[in-house]
Design a protein around this motif. Structure first.
Motif, mmCIF file in Angstrom:
data_model
loop_
_atom_site.group_PDB
_atom_site.id
_atom_site.type_symbol
_atom_site.label_atom_id
_atom_site.label_comp_id
_atom_site.label_asym_id
_atom_site.label_seq_id
_atom_site.Cartn_x
_atom_site.Cartn_y
_atom_site.Cartn_z
ATOM 1 N N LEU A 181 135.446 34.733 52.890
ATOM 2 C CA LEU A 181 134.873 34.628 51.552
ATOM 3 C C LEU A 181 133.826 35.712 51.324
ATOM 4 N N GLU A 182 133.035 35.974 52.378
ATOM 5 C CA GLU A 182 131.988 36.984 52.260
ATOM 6 C C GLU A 182 132.585 38.361 52.019
ATOM 7 N N GLN A 183 133.707 38.611 52.657
ATOM 8 C CA GLN A 183 134.358 39.905 52.477
ATOM 9 C C GLN A 183 135.004 40.020 51.095
ATOM 10 N N LEU A 184 135.621 38.914 50.666
ATOM 11 C CA LEU A 184 136.339 38.950 49.397
ATOM 12 C C LEU A 184 135.407 39.045 48.204
ATOM 13 N N PHE A 207 128.617 28.205 49.281
ATOM 14 C CA PHE A 207 128.474 29.326 50.209
ATOM 15 C C PHE A 207 128.032 30.586 49.473
ATOM 16 N N LEU A 208 128.703 30.871 48.375
ATOM 17 C CA LEU A 208 128.356 32.090 47.644
ATOM 18 C C LEU A 208 126.954 32.016 47.061
ATOM 19 N N ASN A 209 126.547 30.848 46.619
ATOM 20 C CA ASN A 209 125.216 30.691 46.018
ATOM 21 C C ASN A 209 124.144 30.420 47.056
ATOM 22 N N GLY A 210 124.569 30.105 48.259
ATOM 23 C CA GLY A 210 123.583 29.750 49.275
ATOM 24 C C GLY A 210 122.859 28.474 48.918
#
Length: 989
Positions: A627-630, A788-791
């Motif tokens: 997800l972090e890469q995408l 995850f994206l927003n932390g």
């Protein structure tokens, strides 16, 4: 007959009778010098009556007018011509008394006058009602044709309703009018077919007012003497009243014979005569002995002995008691008994359903005969002249006439105190019993000497109102409102055709947004909490009806109310000093959703508030590195923009109006069939479009007058097609009311379907979303990715974000977030589906405007109530009873179904509000959520998800096929391990 025209015509004198108010009309036609009018004998009278009306300048409404012949009182048929009614005109040309000529009288139709009478009786109170009731007898005397119409229009039911709530003076007036009705064969037949009227008369026999009892007994005697079969109808009425009251049959008459309320010879004679006349009309043994045994159980034998042994007993009373005794002994088999002159000579036949042995050998005997046979002796009735020892026992019954009057006055005063206020009368309920328990009758029935009786009769006939209390007027409701209120009190089961709404319970009547147990949003200043002693009351609204002020940035958030749980901060990263939830090496894009914060509700009894949807979701393990890469945020990336020879006709209308009517006639059935179709509500002849077209063609009064005048001026020239059609329509009474009632009848099913089906879809849609596993898989996946994206550690998000999921793309392959969510769901949840095919109800709701649906529901109620009024207006004119009953039943059914729809609508909207809270919507915004927008977001997301899922599955299948293809691609069969093929075979190939 006039000879100046090629067409036959009749020159007659015309007058009008002002009877628009039947209670204030005159019997003298006007004007005294009647003008002359020329009737065409070949044109129906309905098309000529408007000319008579204009000539006389009569106060009547044209649609309500009828024509009556002065020489015999007959009413002319307006639908026919004079040539077709020559029999009615026989003797009309002859001169009347004093050389005066007969005339045609314009007056109000019978049915209209009857309905005016009934409405006046239902809606009047006090002196106005007293005057109306007193005039009723004279009205029936003046017009013999009125009685039949009154009976057909359920006038007898009206009299019962009014009489059941009135005092003795009003009841006397009603009995006088009822006596006049019974003098006519039509009236008597109406009484025979309406057993409730006979029940009411028998109920009045138990009244405590002597004149009421006397008149009721007289009318029952007239009823029984009219024909022998009426005796059975009277017994049926007695059974209906006494069974409902829980007393023995004929108890009212037996109370008179037992003289519980004092001695009154006249009432005794009437009561005993009624018994004998009723028994004389019974043809078989069983019915005769059933009545006799009932009387014997109540002591009529002892009553007979007491009266016959009393000195000075009235001769008429003695004769009636002797008739009873001699007839009974004769029926019991005593051949020596001398029969009364008026009695039957032969014994009654056995009952029809009895056996042959019963008929021939075992005749039924009376209860008295059986008891005497068991004792071994028989007794004969005492002779009127023989002494008896019971004279001393009844001597105390002698009361002076002055005491009679005192008792009567006391009873009347007590009755006025106990009588409830007259309520607004309707036609749907009929209460026959004046007193539910005969034991509770006050004081005594008043008995007066003959001099006082005659004075009372004179008082009743002169309209003197003794013991009269005027009713206080209250605001009158329309009949449709009464019917609506009664149906609202007991609604039917929540079903509309095959659609079932019965699972909507009483809890859905409560809107959860109006409860004080739900929390206020954290970013709004909460209202003042309710008092501690009354926690169930809702909080007071903000001052001046304004919404709460917005939050002030930079200020501290206000503390929550003491009865609510503490509210967590908006996101964890806002709290300084805390470590981030996710360790990311790269900066990722953010999802700008609105986070929801489910709280622990205090109101957990509601189906959708027991727990939040988000609390039911299971956490999912994600590949965060992928997800972090995408979704790496690349700040340097720039966003991309994305006449001659024609027949002569009378033309009155202007060309535009005439053309519009002629065009409309092309889609309608033949004009000659339209009138009958409208009068009979014939759905096969006229459809909905035809009714709507005719509604635009209704002629005005000016058009009708111009067409009729032009036709009379030019009798040799036919009317144009448009003019002839309007003339036909003008001959239909209450045309607009008929068409609007009919249009509602035809529209109702479709309108109901347009309201009920979306409500059913909304109910099913909420169930589909709540139980759908795939939606939960999608939401938990999207929640995990977003956190995850927003932390962050959000518990959920508003579903309105679903419309943005397809727009968010990763920064590597430029594939949408929806694609990645779908890939994860397909991989981790093999049992998931395409979602779209499982929420069909939600998809159908995207085409529904619920604001318009609510307006349609309100319009249905308005049109239904208006249709009651239309039916009431139409019923004033000639209308078939079966058709009237059919339309009345239809409107009642519609009203009940509309009431169901209103309940269903309210409960489903309340359930939707609770469902929004279940989905995590904040309370302050739940009420503003549009059902249309909510369902559109879900439906469009589901459709995009299905499309993306199909693409993902195709790609997955392609990769699988590719892997399988690579396993054998280019390989020789000799290269496959474990397979041995002879080299000679290979070289041979």
């Amino acid at each position: 007959v006039c000879g100046g025209s090629r067409f036959p015509s009749l020159l007659v004198q015309v007058q009008f009778l002002d009877d628009t108010d039947p209670f204030n009309s005159t019997n003298f036609p006007e004007p005294t010098r009647p003008p002359v009018y020329t009737f065409r004998e070949d044109i129906s009278l309905i098309n000529q009556i408007a000319g008579v009306h204009r000539l006389l300048k009569a106060p009547h409404k044209v649609d309500n007018c009828a024509l009556q012949l002065s020489h015999n009182g007959s009413y002319l048929d307006l639908e026919s011509t004079l040539a077709e009614q020559k029999d009615e005109l026989e003797g009309f040309q002859e001169e009347g008394g004093r050389g005066r000529k007969h005339s045609v009288i314009l007056r109000t139709q019978l049915s209209v006058r009857v309905h005016a009478c009934i409405e006046k009786l239902y809606n009047s109170t006090g002196r106005e009602l007293r005057r109306a009731l007193f005039s009723l007898k004279q009205i029936f005397q003046d017009d013999k044709d009125l009685v039949h119409e009154f009976v057909v229009a359920e006038g007898l039911t009206c009299l019962i309703k009014v009489g059941a709530e009135a005092d003795q003076n009003y009841q006397n007036y009603i009995l006088r009018a009822l006596g006049q009705i019974m003098l006519y064969v039509d009236g008597m037949n109406g009484l025979i077919s309406n057993n409730e009227t006979v029940q009411w008369l028998y109920t009045l026999v138990g009244s405590k007012f002597r004149l009421v009892v006397k008149t009721s007994l007289k009318l029952l005697l007239v009823f029984v003497e009219y024909t022998e079969s009426n005796a059975a109808f009277l017994i049926k009425a007695v059974e209906g009243v006494d069974t409902k009251r829980g007393t023995k049959l004929w108890s009212n008459v037996m109370e008179i014979l037992d003289e519980k309320d004092g001695v009154d010879t006249e009432l005794l004679v009437f009561a005993m005569t009624l018994i004998n006349k009723t028994l004389a009309g019974l043809p078989d043994q069983d019915s005769y002995y059933d009545m006799v045994d009932c009387l014997e159980e109540q002591g009529i034998e002892a009553t007979t002995h007491r009266h016959l042994s009393r000195k000075g007993t009235d001769l008429d009373l003695t004769e009636q008691f002797n008739i009873y005794e001699m007839t009974l002994r004769h029926e019991d088999g005593d051949d020596e008994t001398k029969l009364p002159p008026s009695g039957r000579k032969e014994r009654r036949r056995a009952s029809v359903d009895g056996t042959n042995e019963r008929r021939g050998l075992e005749r039924r005997r009376s209860r008295r005969h059986s008891l005497q046979s068991s004792r071994g002796h028989s007794s004969a009735p005492a002779s009127p002249s023989s002494p008896h020892t019971r004279l001393s026992e009844i001597s105390n019954v002698q009361i002076s006439s002055s005491r009679y009057k005192a008792v009567e006055q006391l009873a009347a005063e007590e009755f006025e105190r106990e009588r409830p206020r007259a309520s607004t009368r309707g036609r749907t309920e009929i209460t026959l019993c004046l007193s539910s328990n005969p034991v509770n009758r006050s004081a005594s029935r008043c008995c007066t000497p003959s001099s006082i009786v005659s004075q009372e009769d004179r008082d009743a006939s002169s309209g003197k109102d003794t013991h009269l209390v005027d009713y206080q007027k209250s605001p009158q409701k329309k009949e449709s409102d009464h019917i609506w209120d009664q149906l609202m009190a007991a609604p039917r089961e929540l079903r509309i055709k095959e659609m079932d709404f019965t699972d909507l319970g009483d809890e859905d009547d409560m809107d959860i947004l109006d409860m004080d147990t739900v929390t206020e949003p954290p970013d709004h200043i909460p209202p003042v909490p309710p008092p501690l002693f009354c926690p169930a009351l809702p909080p007071p609204p903000p001052l001046f009806g304004c919404p709460p002020p917005p939050p002030i940035f930079g200020k501290m958030m206000p503390p929550p109310p003491p009865f609510m749980a503490a509210i967590p901060p908006s996101s964890p990263q806002m709290s300084r000093g805390e470590a981030p939830l996710f360790q990311k090496k790269k900066k990722t894009i953010r999802l700008f959703w609105n986070e929801v914060r489910p709280v622990d509700w205090q109101c957990k009894s509601h189906k959708f508030c027991k727990e939040s949807l988000w609390s039911k979701l299971e956490p999912i393990k994600l590949d965060t590195s992928k997800l972090e890469q995408l979704f790496e945020s690349k700040s340097k990336e720039v966003a991309k923009a994305a006449v001659d020879g024609k027949r002569q006709e009378i033309i009155v209308l202007d060309s535009k109006r005439s053309n519009a009517i002629n065009i409309g006639l092309t889609v309608l059935p033949p004009p000659r069939t339209i009138k009958t179709a409208i009068l009979n509500f014939d759905e096969y002849a006229l459809n909905k479009e035809g009714i709507e077209k005719i509604l635009t063609m209704i002629p005005t009064e000016e058009e009708k007058q111009r067409i009729q005048e032009a036709q009379l001026v030019n009798p040799d020239i036919p009317l144009g097609s448009a003019e002839q059609f309007l003339l036909t329509l003008s001959s239909i009474t209450e045309l607009s009311a008929r068409l609007q009632l009919w249009a509602f009848k035809m529209d109702y099913e479709l309108i109901e379907k347009e309201v009920a089906e979306p409500l059913q879809d909304l109910k099913e849609g909420m169930d589909q979303l709540e139980k759908n596993k795939t939606l939960r898989y999608i939401l938990t996946t999207l929640l995990g990715i977003g956190n995850f994206l927003n932390g962050s550690s959000a518990k959920g998000f508003e579903l309105s974000y679903l419309e943005k999921v397809a727009e968010v793309k990763d920064t590597v392959h430029k594939q949408s977030l929806l694609h990645h969510v779908c890939s994860i769901v397909v991989e981790k949840f093999p049992d998931s589906t395409d979602l779209y095919s499982e929420i069909g109800a939600i998809t159908r709701l995207t085409k529904v405007d619920f604001d318009q649906l609510q307006d349609n529901l309100a319009q249905m109620e308005r049109r239904c109530k208006a249709s009651w009024d239309h039916l009431k207006v139409i019923a004033k004119h000639e209308m078939k009873p079966a058709l009237k009953q059919k339309m009345s039943d239809f409107l009642k059914d519609c009203a009940e179904r509309i009431i169901i729809l209103k309940i269903v609508h309210r409960r489903i909207i309340n359930r939707f509000h609770a469902f929004l809270l279940f989905l995590g919507h904040p309370i302050y915004g739940a009420r503003e959520v549009s059902i249309h927008r909510f369902t559109k977001i879900l439906s469009e997301f589901a459709l995009e998800y299905r499309t993306t899922r199909e693409r993902v599955l195709q790609q997955k299948q392609k990769r699988a096929n590719h892997r399988e293809r690579n396993k054998t691609r280019g390989k020789m069969i000799t290269d496959v391990s474990g397979v041995y093929v002879s080299q000679s075979f290979v070289s041979a190939l």
